[in-house]
Scaffold this motif. Sequence first.
Motif, PDB file in Angstrom:
ATOM      1  N   LEU A  49     -61.875  -1.529 -42.032  1.00  0.00           N
ATOM      2  CA  LEU A  49     -62.193  -1.704 -43.445  1.00  0.00           C
ATOM      3  C   LEU A  49     -60.955  -1.579 -44.308  1.00  0.00           C
ATOM      4  N   LYS A  50     -60.962  -2.230 -45.449  1.00  0.00           N
ATOM      5  CA  LYS A  50     -59.976  -1.974 -46.484  1.00  0.00           C
ATOM      6  C   LYS A  50     -60.362  -0.675 -47.173  1.00  0.00           C
ATOM      7  N   ASN A  55     -64.389   3.050 -49.466  1.00  0.00           N
ATOM      8  CA  ASN A  55     -64.861   3.876 -50.568  1.00  0.00           C
ATOM      9  C   ASN A  55     -66.293   3.512 -50.947  1.00  0.00           C
ATOM     10  N   ASP A  56     -66.585   2.220 -50.995  1.00  0.00           N
ATOM     11  CA  ASP A  56     -67.944   1.761 -51.300  1.00  0.00           C
ATOM     12  C   ASP A  56     -68.924   2.220 -50.230  1.00  0.00           C
ATOM     13  N   LEU A  57     -68.503   2.117 -48.961  1.00  0.00           N
ATOM     14  CA  LEU A  57     -69.373   2.539 -47.869  1.00  0.00           C
ATOM     15  C   LEU A  57     -69.609   4.040 -47.924  1.00  0.00           C
ATOM     16  N   ALA A  58     -68.590   4.803 -48.241  1.00  0.00           N
ATOM     17  CA  ALA A  58     -68.733   6.255 -48.338  1.00  0.00           C
ATOM     18  C   ALA A  58     -69.747   6.632 -49.413  1.00  0.00           C
ATOM     19  N   ALA A  59     -69.727   5.923 -50.536  1.00  0.00           N
ATOM     20  CA  ALA A  59     -70.672   6.209 -51.622  1.00  0.00           C
ATOM     21  C   ALA A  59     -72.104   5.951 -51.170  1.00  0.00           C
ATOM     22  N   ARG A  60     -72.294   4.887 -50.414  1.00  0.00           N
ATOM     23  CA  ARG A  60     -73.648   4.576 -49.918  1.00  0.00           C
ATOM     24  C   ARG A  60     -74.107   5.610 -48.893  1.00  0.00           C
ATOM     25  N   LEU A  61     -73.192   5.987 -47.998  1.00  0.00           N
ATOM     26  CA  LEU A  61     -73.560   6.936 -46.951  1.00  0.00           C
ATOM     27  C   LEU A  61     -73.788   8.334 -47.516  1.00  0.00           C
ATOM     28  N   SER A  62     -73.107   8.669 -48.596  1.00  0.00           N
ATOM     29  CA  SER A  62     -73.337   9.963 -49.233  1.00  0.00           C
ATOM     30  C   SER A  62     -74.791  10.088 -49.665  1.00  0.00           C
TER      31      SER A  62
END
Length: 456
Positions: A49-50, A55-62
Motif C-alpha cells: 500500500l501507499k 492511513n485510509d485502511l487504518a481508519a476503517r479497521l479502527s
Amino acid sequence: MSHKRIPKRKAAIAVGGVAALGAAALLLPQANASQDGGARGGASTARTLKADDANDLAARLSKLLGDAFAGSYYDSANRQLVVNVTDVSGDDNNVVVQAKKAGAEVREVDNSTAELQAAARTLRTKATIPGTAWAVDPRTNKILVTADSTVTGTRWDRLESTVDGLGSGMATVKKSAGTFKTFVSGGDAIFGGGARCSLGFNVTAGDGSPAFLTAGHCGVAAQQWSDAQNGAPIATVDQATFPGNGDFALVKYDDPNTQAPSEVNVGGGQSVQILQAAEATVGQQVFRMGSTTGLHDGQVLGLDATVNYPEGTVTGLIQTDVCAEPGDSGGSLFTQDGSAVGLTSGGSGDCTSGGETFFQPVTTALAATGATLGDAGAGGQQAGGDQAGGDQIGGGQEAGAGAGDGSDGAGAADDPSGADASNGQASGTGQAPGTGHASGTGNAGRSGRSELTDTH
C-alpha cells in the motif's frame, strides 16, 4: 528534466535547474527508507500500500475492530499496514480475519488503546514539566516519553517516578541532548512585530478570502505580517491558538485579490502542488522545506503528542525525526504525493546532530479555523512577482504566499528581543523545529538559502 506526473487528485512535482536534482531524488521513492521495526510474524498476505491508502485502511479497521484496535503504523520498508490488536482469541476471531482480508498485517500486543490513553492522562497530571513530551508509539505499543537537557535533578526524578508508576512495559524514556523550543530566528521569512516566521500552506478562509496557515506561536507574536523585514504589512492574523489545543494560526491577506497558489516551493525551480490535507501515519515518510537548511525528509514517530514548551503545554501534535534549525516555525510538512500534513511547531536539535520535531496537524487547523485548501483570490498579482515559469530566485518561490523579498515564507518566529512568554509570543526561547520555511505554498525565496540537502 521533465516534470513527473502523479495520479489524479495528487500533486504534480515540477523540476527545473541543476539545484533541483537533489530535491527530485528525495521526493522519488527511496528503496532504502529507514524503518524502526517492521511487520511481525514473517510471511504475510498483507497488501502493498501507499502511505495514504494505509492511513485510509487504518481508519476503517479502527472502526471494525473497536476496543480490540490498539493502534497501527506504516511499515515503509515492506509498504504494508501493521495493525495492533488486543483481547483476541486468535485467527478465528472474525474481525481479525476481516482485517487480514482487508490487507493489513495483524499482530497481537499487550497494551490497549484505553490503557495507553490512561497512561498519557497520568503523565499530563503528574509530569507536565517544561522540556518533556510524550506520544504513543504503535511500533513498540508503548508511550515514548522524551526529556530534553533541561530536565535534571528533582524534575528528572519526578518524571522517572511517574513513568515507573505506569507499570512495566507501558512507557519508555528517551533523553534529548537539545532543548524543546519554538524555533525563532534565522532564515528568510515573513515578518511581524520583530518576529520572523514561516508560511505553511495557502488556504481559502471561511468567508472566501485568500489566507495562509502558520504556527500559532507566530500568530500571537504579531497581528500583522509583511513579506519583507520592516516592509508594509500584507496580511493580518484572523485566529491563533497557542499554547493549548494546538499551535496554529489563520492569517488573511489584506488584499482580497491576492493570488495564493496551493503549492509548496521546494527550491531549484521545483514546486509541489497541494490539493488535499491528510492525517499523518506513524512510519510514513514526510518532507519539509526550510529556508535555513533546505529540503529534508524523515519519518512520523508518534501522533497526538503532548509537548511542554517554556510558554506552556501544547497537545495534539505530530512527532517526527525530521531535522530542523532556527527559521522553520510555521512551515509546511507534506508527503511525496502532495498531501498537506503539518505546520512546524517546535522541537530540539539541528540538521547536524538530529533531534525531535513536532508539527501541528493541518487537518485539525483547517477544521478549527473553517479554512479549506486550494487556490484562493481573484487572480491578482503575487506580492513578490509572478512565478516566472517556476524559475525564480531561490527555486521559483512565490511571494503570493506571503513571503517575498528574501523571504522563503518559512521561518520561525524570530523575536531577538524575546517576546513576552506570558502572551504566548514566540520568544528567543522558542524556535520551532520545523519543517518548512519557504515551504509555504508560494513564498518568495532567496537564492543560496534554499539549498536542497538530503538528511540521509
